[in-house]
Design an enzyme around this catalytic site. Structure first.
Site, PDB file in Angstrom:
ATOM      1  N   GLU A 179       1.270 -52.935   0.339  1.00  0.00           N
ATOM      2  CA  GLU A 179       2.546 -52.392   1.198  1.00  0.00           C
ATOM      3  C   GLU A 179       1.338 -51.392   1.984  1.00  0.00           C
ATOM      4  O   GLU A 179       2.010 -50.876   3.138  1.00  0.00           O
ATOM      5  CB  GLU A 179       3.458 -51.798   0.386  1.00  0.00           C
ATOM      6  CG  GLU A 179       4.445 -51.956   1.233  1.00  0.00           C
ATOM      7  CD  GLU A 179       6.146 -52.381   0.876  1.00  0.00           C
ATOM      8  OE1 GLU A 179       6.672 -51.488   1.188  1.00  0.00           O
ATOM      9  OE2 GLU A 179       6.134 -52.707   0.108  1.00  0.00           O
ATOM     10  N   HIS A 208      -0.982 -50.065   2.335  1.00  0.00           N
ATOM     11  CA  HIS A 208      -2.279 -50.613   3.585  1.00  0.00           C
ATOM     12  C   HIS A 208      -1.804 -51.236   4.823  1.00  0.00           C
ATOM     13  O   HIS A 208      -1.971 -51.331   6.380  1.00  0.00           O
ATOM     14  CB  HIS A 208      -3.468 -51.475   3.079  1.00  0.00           C
ATOM     15  CG  HIS A 208      -4.554 -50.877   2.125  1.00  0.00           C
ATOM     16  ND1 HIS A 208      -3.899 -51.195   0.742  1.00  0.00           N
ATOM     17  CD2 HIS A 208      -4.903 -49.940   2.289  1.00  0.00           C
ATOM     18  CE1 HIS A 208      -5.014 -50.842  -0.204  1.00  0.00           C
ATOM     19  NE2 HIS A 208      -5.030 -50.017   0.612  1.00  0.00           N
ATOM     20  N   VAL A 258       4.042 -43.867   2.230  1.00  0.00           N
ATOM     21  CA  VAL A 258       5.891 -45.068   1.722  1.00  0.00           C
ATOM     22  C   VAL A 258       5.848 -45.031   0.108  1.00  0.00           C
ATOM     23  O   VAL A 258       5.245 -44.734  -0.642  1.00  0.00           O
ATOM     24  CB  VAL A 258       5.509 -46.286   1.877  1.00  0.00           C
ATOM     25  CG1 VAL A 258       6.447 -48.056   1.897  1.00  0.00           C
ATOM     26  CG2 VAL A 258       4.181 -46.686   2.850  1.00  0.00           C
ATOM     27  N   MET A 316     -10.131 -50.714   0.832  1.00  0.00           N
ATOM     28  CA  MET A 316     -11.332 -50.935   0.000  1.00  0.00           C
ATOM     29  C   MET A 316     -10.981 -52.651  -0.377  1.00  0.00           C
ATOM     30  O   MET A 316     -11.093 -52.651  -1.887  1.00  0.00           O
ATOM     31  CB  MET A 316     -11.432 -49.825  -1.349  1.00  0.00           C
ATOM     32  CG  MET A 316     -12.121 -48.527  -0.180  1.00  0.00           C
ATOM     33  SD  MET A 316     -12.807 -47.862  -1.599  1.00  0.00           S
ATOM     34  CE  MET A 316     -12.024 -47.285  -3.051  1.00  0.00           C
ATOM     35  N   GLY A 317      -9.649 -52.667   0.158  1.00  0.00           N
ATOM     36  CA  GLY A 317      -9.221 -54.174  -0.504  1.00  0.00           C
ATOM     37  C   GLY A 317      -8.335 -53.796  -1.039  1.00  0.00           C
ATOM     38  O   GLY A 317      -7.657 -52.760  -1.592  1.00  0.00           O
ATOM     39  N   TYR A 318      -7.559 -55.614  -1.543  1.00  0.00           N
ATOM     40  CA  TYR A 318      -6.446 -55.515  -2.856  1.00  0.00           C
ATOM     41  C   TYR A 318      -5.237 -54.486  -1.917  1.00  0.00           C
ATOM     42  O   TYR A 318      -4.683 -53.420  -2.691  1.00  0.00           O
ATOM     43  CB  TYR A 318      -6.601 -54.799  -4.416  1.00  0.00           C
ATOM     44  CG  TYR A 318      -6.410 -56.023  -5.767  1.00  0.00           C
ATOM     45  CD1 TYR A 318      -6.429 -56.702  -5.943  1.00  0.00           C
ATOM     46  CD2 TYR A 318      -5.268 -55.056  -5.438  1.00  0.00           C
ATOM     47  CE1 TYR A 318      -6.769 -57.268  -7.355  1.00  0.00           C
ATOM     48  CE2 TYR A 318      -4.166 -55.861  -6.980  1.00  0.00           C
ATOM     49  CZ  TYR A 318      -4.910 -56.969  -7.474  1.00  0.00           C
ATOM     50  OH  TYR A 318      -4.724 -58.369  -8.404  1.00  0.00           O
TER      51      TYR A 318
HETATM   52  O1  PAF Z   1      -9.124 -44.809   1.145  1.00  0.00           O
HETATM   53  C1  PAF Z   1     -10.022 -44.935   0.822  1.00  0.00           C
HETATM   54  O2  PAF Z   1     -10.115 -46.851   0.328  1.00  0.00           O
HETATM   55  C2  PAF Z   1     -10.929 -45.107   1.509  1.00  0.00           C
HETATM   56  O3  PAF Z   1     -11.490 -44.231   0.436  1.00  0.00           O
HETATM   57  C3  PAF Z   1     -11.498 -45.368   2.705  1.00  0.00           C
HETATM   58  C4  PAF Z   1     -11.222 -44.345   3.144  1.00  0.00           C
HETATM   59  C5  PAF Z   1     -11.690 -47.166   2.935  1.00  0.00           C
HETATM   60  C6  PAF Z   1     -13.809 -45.117   3.227  1.00  0.00           C
HETATM   61  O4  PAF Z   1     -14.464 -46.477   1.591  1.00  0.00           O
END
Ligand code: PAF
Length: 289
Positions: free
Chosen positions: A35, A37, A176, A30-32
Site C-alpha cells: 500500500e 508504494h 501510511v 524494489m517491487g513486491y
Molecule cells: O526504497 C527503496 O525501495 C529503494 O531504496 C529505492 C529507492 C527503490 C532504490 O533502490
C-alpha cells in the site's frame, strides 16, 4: 500501461513523453508492491501527466549478510497493481542492464549516513544513490516520490539532488498507517499476535514525545528516555535505537528546535520495525537571552 525491460526502449518512450511537454512523476521501488508504494504512485498521478514506476532489486544496496537473494519478487502481481493505480510506464530492468561491466565511477555518501539505520548498513546508501542517479538520468522525472517512513533515505536523496543539481523535485509522502497508528510495512505480517497488539505503542510513544515538546520540553535526552521506557514497558521488542536529529541534515541537537526527526527501530522476534515523526519545533522563549 507500457511494461519496459530494456534501457533503449525506456529512453525512446521517455523521449516521446518529454517531446510532448508532459511532466513525469517517478516512483522508484524494489517491487513486491504494498500500500505504501501504491500511495506514492497515486500521489505521483495527482500532480504529473505521466507516472513512471521502476521495479529493480538493487544488489548494490544490500550488504553481504543481507537478503538480496531472498528479497521477495512477484513481477506479475506488481504489474497488475501498478496498472490499477494508474502507472503509465513500468520499467523492470535486469541487473546486467543497470550494472553492465565494472563501474568506472562510484558514488559515496559522506553526510547523513552515520546515524539511525545507516550506522549498521555500511555502503547501503552508496548503493541507493548510485541506482537513483542512473534512474534519474534515464527517466528525467519532474518529481520523484519517496515515503517518509524511510526518512533517512529521503534525507540522503535530498542531499544528492542538492549537491549535484538534479532537476527533480523530491516529494516527501507521509507514512501510511493502520487504524491503530502502526506504520504499514510488509514486515508487519511477521509479528506474532501478541507483538502486533504491542506494536502501536511505537507510534504512541512518538506522539507522546510530540505532546511533551508542544508543552515545552526541549531536552533531547529526556524525550529519548521517555520513548525508550515506554517501548520497553509496553512491548517485548528490543530497542535498536531511539534518536533525535535535525531534519534533513541529521545533525546532533543539544536542544530540540527547528525541523527535527525523532526516529526509532525496534527488533521483534521476526520483524524489525522502524518509525519516526518529523516536527517543527519553536525555539525556546529565552533562547536569545
Ligand atoms: O526504497 C527503496 O525501495 C529503494 O531504496 C529505492 C529507492 C527503490 C532504490 O533502490
Amino acid at each position: 500501461m507500457k511494461v519496459i525491460t530494456n534501457i533503449q526502449d525506456l529512453q525512446a518512450s521517455i523521449q516521446q513523453v518529454k517531446n510532448s511537454g508532459s511532466s513525469i512523476g517517478f516512483v522508484p521501488t524494489m517491487g513486491y508492491l504494498h500500500e505504501g508504494h501504491l500511495t506514492l504512485a497515486e500521489e505521483a498521478g495527482k500532480n504529473n501527466d505521466t507516472v513512471v514506476m521502476s521495479i529493480f532489486v538493487n544488489p548494490l544496496q544490500f550488504g553481504p549478510n543481507e537478503d538480496f537473494d531472498r528479497y521477495p519478487r512477484d513481477v506479475e502481481r506488481d504489474a497488475e497493481l501498478a496498472r490499477n493505480v494508474g502507472v503509465d510506464i513500468l520499467f523492470i530492468p535486469e541487473v546486467v542492464d543497470m550494472y553492465d561491466g565494472k563501474q568506472s565511477v562510484t558514488l559515496s555518501v559522506i553526510e547523513r549516513v552515520e546515524v539511525l539505520c545507516g550506522r549498521k548498513r555500511e555502503g547501503h546508501f552508496d548503493g541507493v544513490v548510485t541506482v537513483l542517479t542512473k534512474l534519474f538520468h534515464l527517466i528525467q522525472p519532474t518529481r520523484a516520490y519517496f515515503g517518509l517512513k524511510d526518512a533517512q533515505q529521503i534525507a540522503v536523496v535530498e542531499g544528492l539532488v542538492r549537491d549535484y543539481f538534479f532537476p527533480v523535485e523530491i516529494v516527501r509522502v507521509p507514512t501510511v498507517r493502520e487504524e491503530d497508528g502502526l506504520a504499514k510495512s510488509s514486515r508487519n505480517v511477521y509479528l506474532s499476535k501478541e507483538e502486533r497488539r504491542e506494536a502501536p505503542s511505537l507510534y504512541q510513544s512518538l506522539i507522546e514525545a510530540k505532546n511533551r515538546i508542544d508543552a515545552g520540553e526541549r531536552d533531547p535526552d529526556s524525550i529519548i528516555s521517555m520513548i525508550s521506557m515506554n517501548v520497553q514497558e509496553n512491548t517485548s521488542g528490543k530497542i535498536d535505537y531511539v534518536e533525535a536529529y535535525s531534519f534533513p541534515e541529521l545533525a546532533e541537537l543539544s536542544r530540540l528546535q527547528g525541523e527535527i526527526i525523532i526516529a526509532l527501530a525496534v527488533q521483534f522476534q521476526q520483524a524489525r520495525l522502524i518509525d519516526n515523526i518529523i516536527i517543527s519545533v519553536e525555539p525556546e522563549e529565552d533562547s536569545n537571552v
